[in-house]
Design a protein around this motif. Structure first.
Motif, PDB file in Angstrom:
ATOM      1  N   TYR A   1       0.837  -1.196   0.000  1.00  0.00           N
ATOM      2  CA  TYR A   1       0.000   0.000   0.000  1.00  0.00           C
ATOM      3  C   TYR A   1       0.873   1.249   0.000  1.00  0.00           C
ATOM      4  O   TYR A   1       1.755   1.403   0.846  1.00  0.00           O
TER       5      TYR A   1
ATOM      6  N   VAL B   1      -2.549   0.548  -4.425  1.00  0.00           N
ATOM      7  CA  VAL B   1      -2.120  -0.748  -3.916  1.00  0.00           C
ATOM      8  C   VAL B   1      -1.572  -1.541  -5.099  1.00  0.00           C
ATOM      9  O   VAL B   1      -2.070  -1.415  -6.224  1.00  0.00           O
TER      10      VAL B   1
ATOM     11  N   TYR C   1      -5.475   2.925   5.806  1.00  0.00           N
ATOM     12  CA  TYR C   1      -5.490   1.935   4.731  1.00  0.00           C
ATOM     13  C   TYR C   1      -5.972   0.586   5.272  1.00  0.00           C
ATOM     14  O   TYR C   1      -5.545   0.148   6.343  1.00  0.00           O
TER      15      TYR C   1
ATOM     16  N   SER D   1      -9.311  -3.202  -1.549  1.00  0.00           N
ATOM     17  CA  SER D   1      -8.588  -2.380  -0.584  1.00  0.00           C
ATOM     18  C   SER D   1      -9.342  -1.078  -0.398  1.00  0.00           C
ATOM     19  O   SER D   1     -10.059  -0.632  -1.297  1.00  0.00           O
TER      20      SER D   1
END
Length: 161
Positions: free
Chosen positions: A61, A78, A134, A154
């Motif tokens: 990330y 990502v 994140y 994500s």
């Protein structure tokens, strides 16, 4: 016959693990799978800093900032790595003030907290400071008689500090 169906289902689950959803809108930096920590480089005449927020398995990330008397938030993405090669990537669009993702940093089986990084966002003639949290999200997939958690997507939440 049941064995063939179970094997076919298991193969489909494995394909869903290795084939990710949507493609990236902007290309990630080419060294996203080999770089560690943070690094800076000039892109189109603008100094740009890339921060590695965290890693979950083969997923890395990244938080990208530009200089402006602080770190002006640019974007998030990502990548899924195969060694030092980018196998897949996706831009992450921050959601604002997500009640579940901003205050907490507790991981569950489905939602794994990756980390956070702070960035500035212009507001009128000022800057607002946001923490970007994140998250690595999985989904439960069943294959007849058994199930497993596989990567789904994500997330990044922009949290006003």
């Amino acid at each position: 016959m049941r064995l063939r169906i179970a094997l076919a289902t298991a193969a489909a689950v494995l394909v869903s693990i290795f084939v990710a959803p949507a493609a990236a809108n902007a290309a990630p930096d080419s060294i996203a799978c080999s770089a560690a920590g943070s690094y800076s480089k000039v892109i189109g005449g603008t100094p740009t800093t890339f921060w590695l927020v965290g890693t979950v398995g083969s997923y890395r990330y990244w938080h990208v900032v530009l200089p402006s008397g602080g770190e002006l938030y640019s974007r998030s993405y990502v990548v899924r790595c195969s060694g030092d090669t980018i196998a897949w990537s996706a831009d992450l669009t921050p959601t604002s003030g997500n009640a579940d993702r901003c205050p907490g940093t507790t991981s569950t089986v489905q939602y794994q907290y990756v980390g956070s990084h702070t960035g500035l966002v212009p507001f009128l003639s000022w800057y607002l400071e946001y923490d970007y949290h994140y998250w690595h999200v999985k989904r439960w997939v069943t294959t007849g008689t058994f199930g497993l958690w596989v990567y789904d997507h994500s997330e990044v939440a922009s949290c006003l500090t």
